[in-house]
Design a protein around this motif. Structure first.
Motif: not given
Length: 185
Positions: A30, A96, A99, A145-149, A151, A183
């Motif tokens: 993140a 976050k 983001s 929006w940013v995912t934990k992985s 993306f 990414y």
């Protein structure tokens, strides 16, 4: 008994350390600073836009994008832009890292077709001129929006004004519009 107790303590320490490393890897993802994104919305209109963004800290970033139409068919007949290169600064207001909702200021170097509609006694006639290169400062807003992985999903909208050669074309403003996927690395 002492050996069994010692073996249990060492085993628990090992699993605790391993769990912390997995959590740290998710958190570190993140906080990565670089992003590469592709504007999906532009590709549907017969153009290609790729974006690079670098986070400066939790609340701000710098970025650049390049837009080029690639399909010179019926879909792109209405696209008067030959290309544009945009740089921007963003200020994030989300909880976050890098983001959430953002405001941006941008500068766009653009090449636009030199078409003009001339009014001669109530009749509109097209006048084809050379391509016009101009610079447009502008402002925009959006959300990321940013995912934990790692993306990234983003939507943005912006509007700018041509500064130098607006009288040589039908356009006096430019816009930024995007639904991007990317990414963070």
């Amino acid at each position: 008994m002492k050996k069994s107790f010692l073996l249990v303590i060492v085993s628990l320490q090992f699993f605790t350390t391993q769990a912390q490393q997995k959590n740290r890897a998710a958190v570190d993802q993140a906080y990565k600073k670089n992003e590469i994104k592709f504007n999906v919305l532009r590709s549907l209109s017969g153009a290609f836009e790729v974006v690079y963004e670098r986070s400066l800290n939790k609340r701000s970033s710098l970025g650049a994008s390049v837009f080029v139409p690639y399909n010179q068919g019926k879909v792109t007949e209405d696209i008067d832009v030959n290309y544009f290169i945009t740089s921007y600064y963003r200020r994030y207001f989300g909880k976050k890292y890098g983001s959430g909702f953002f405001l941006e200021g941008f500068g766009m170097l653009t090449s636009i077709d030199g078409k003009q509609l001339m009014d001669e006694n109530g009749n509109l006639t097209p006048n084809e001129g050379p391509d016009v290169i101009d610079f447009a400062p502008g402002i925009g807003l959006g959300s990321k929006w940013v995912t934990k992985s790692g993306f990234v999903f983003e939507g943005n909208l912006g509007l700018g004004r041509l500064l130098f050669n607006a009288e040589k074309t039908d356009h006096d403003s430019v816009y930024r519009l995007g639904l991007s996927v990317g990414y963070r690395f």
